[in-house]
Enzyme design. Structure first.
Site, PDB file in Angstrom:
ATOM      1  N   SER A 148       0.761  -1.241  -0.021  1.00 37.47           N
ATOM      2  CA  SER A 148       0.079  -0.001   0.264  1.00 37.47           C
ATOM      3  C   SER A 148       0.885   1.306   0.064  1.00 37.47           C
ATOM      4  O   SER A 148       1.852   1.269   0.439  1.00 37.47           O
ATOM      5  CB  SER A 148      -0.868   0.072   1.188  1.00 37.47           C
ATOM      6  N   TYR A 173      -2.137  -0.329  10.009  1.00 37.23           N
ATOM      7  CA  TYR A 173      -2.384  -0.718   8.545  1.00 37.23           C
ATOM      8  C   TYR A 173      -1.173  -0.721   7.849  1.00 37.23           C
ATOM      9  O   TYR A 173      -0.713  -1.718   7.452  1.00 37.23           O
ATOM     10  CB  TYR A 173      -3.428  -0.020   8.044  1.00 37.23           C
TER      11      TYR A 173
END
Length: 343
Positions: A148, A173
C-alpha cells in the site's frame, strides 16, 4: 490455451480481487478464489461481486466448501475461508497445485485500524505468513501481493519512490503492509520464491468499497447528506482507476520482469495526484449537484498526499494508465446508480 495457469486469488470477493478474477477468467486461466467475507463493510456487496463471477450466495456462505461457478464451471471455483487457518489453506494448495498466487486479501482501512488492531494482525500478518508457508511447501514460484502507498507515511519527498525509507508508518495498517514486504523478502532469500509487492495508490471504480472516498461522497450527495471533508480539503491523492490497476497486476502475475531478482517492489498508481476538492468537484459536476460539506481537521493515521513514481513498473513491465479521472468517476457513478437502482 496452452499457457493456461492455475491461479489462487485471495480476497476474491473484494474490490480488486473480484476485478482480477474477471480479467484472469477472460484470459482463459483457471481461478481459485478465497475470501472470508467478513463484515467490515456490507457483505451484500461482496456476495454481489461473487454473483458476477457465477458463484451464488447459498454456496459461498458455507465455510471451507468449494463452489463452482454457474457461468465459468470449474474454471472459477470459490472457497470461503480465513487466511489464518493453518490446517485448511495447505489442503487447497495440495489439491490445486497453483502455478502462482495473488494475495489481495487483507483487512483494509487506515482509520479502522485505530479501532480494531487485532483484525489487522490476524489477517495481514498471520494470514500472510500462512500464504508464504504454503508457497514454500507447495513450490509456488511466484507470489504477487498487495502492499500500500500508506507505508510512505507523511513523506514530503514526492513523487514517492520505492527506494524511499519507509521505516516510520503512521498507522497500524501501514505497519502491517511494511511487515508483509519484509516477510516476503525473507522468503525470497531463504526459499527462492519470486515475490512481487505492489504498493497500490487510491484505487477506485465500479464495485468499489463503501468506505472509500468516491463511494462515501457519491452516496452522501445522492442521498442529500453532507460529505465529510478532512484537513479542510487540503489533501491530494493519486486516484487510480481499477482497470489500470488490474492491467498492472496481470503483467506482474503472468509476465517475466526485466528485473531478474527474486524480490521486487513496485508502486502502482496513476502518477497524477488530484486535489481532494477538485475530485469532489468532478463528482458534483457529473451528478449535477453541489455537495453539502462538513469540514474536519486531519484524522489520525491519514496522510496529506500520495503520488506514485511508477517509472520502475513502466520499465520492467511496460505499465501505463489509460483512464482520466473524469472518465473513471463517470464509470463509478454509472455503476453506483445501476447497483442501487437510482434513476
Amino acid at each position: 490455451m496452452n499457457n493456461k495457469k492455475t491461479i489462487l486469488v485471495t480476497g476474491a470477493a473484494g474490490f480488486i480481487g473480484y476485478h482480477l478474477c474477471e480479467a484472469l477468467l477472460k484470459a482463459g486461466h483457471m481461478v481459485i478464489g478465497i475470501d472470508n467475507i467478513n463484515d467490515y463493510y456490507d457483505v451484500n456487496l461482496k456476495y454481489a461481486r461473487l454473483h458476477q463471477l457465477g458463484v451464488e450466495r447459498d454456496n459461498a456462505e458455507v465455510f471451507n466448501a468449494i463452489s463452482w461457478s454457474s457461468i465459468h464451471g470449474s474454471q472459477m471455483q470459490f472457497v470461503r475461508m480465513h487466511l489464518e487457518e493453518r490446517k485448511t489453506l495447505p489442503k487447497l494448495f495440495k489439491k490445486f497445485k497453483f502455478d502462482m498466487v495473488c494475495n489481495m486479501a487483507a483487512q483494509p482501512g487506515v482509520r479502522y485500524s485505530l479501532e480494531n488492531p487485532e483484525a489487522y494482525i490476524e489477517s495481514n500478518i498471520t494470514g500472510f505468513l500462512n500464504i508464504l508457508e504454503c508457497c514454500r511447501h507447495y513450490e509456488v514460484k511466484r507470489l504477487v501481493y498487495a502492499s500500500s502507498s500508506s507505508i510512505y507515511g507523511n513523506s514530503d519527498a514526492v513523487p514517492f519512490k520505492e527506494s524511499a525509507n519507509v521505516d516510520k508508518p503512521i498507522s497500524l495498517y501501514a505497519a502491517t503492509k511494511k511487515s508483509n514486504e519484509l516477510m516476503a523478502h525473507t522468503y525470497s532469500h531463504l526459499y527462492g520464491i519470486e515475490t512481487i509487492g505492489l504498493r497500490f495508490f487510491t484505487v477506485y471504480g465500479p464495485w468499489g468499497r463503501p468506505d472509500m472516498a468516491i463511494f462515501l461522497f457519491t452516496d452522501a450527495i445522492i442521498n442529500n447528506k453532507a460529505i465529510k471533508v478532512f484537513n479542510n480539503g487540503d489533501l491530494s491523492r493519486d486516484f487510480t482507476y481499477i482497470d489500470d490497476i488490474v492491467s498492472g497486476v496481470l503483467s506482474t502475475l503472468l509476465q517475466n520482469s526485466k528485473d531478474k531478482s527474486l524480490y521486487k517492489l513496485y508502486n502502482i498508481g496513476n502518477s497524477a495526484p488530484v486535489q481532494l476538492m477538485d475530485f469532489i468537484k468532478t463528482i458534483e459536476n457529473i451528478l449535477g449537484v453541489v455537495a453539502k460539506k462538513e469540514m474536519f481537521s486531519m484524522q489520525a493515521g491519514d496522510v496529506h498526499q500520495t503520488w506514485a513514481d511508477v517509472s520502475k513498473l513502466q520499465k520492467d513491465y511496460y505499465y501505463k494508465t489509460n483512464t482520466p479521472v473524469k472518465r473513471g468517476v463517470e464509470a463509478f457513478i454509472h455503476w453506483y446508480k445501476t447497483y442501487y437502482n437510482i434513476k
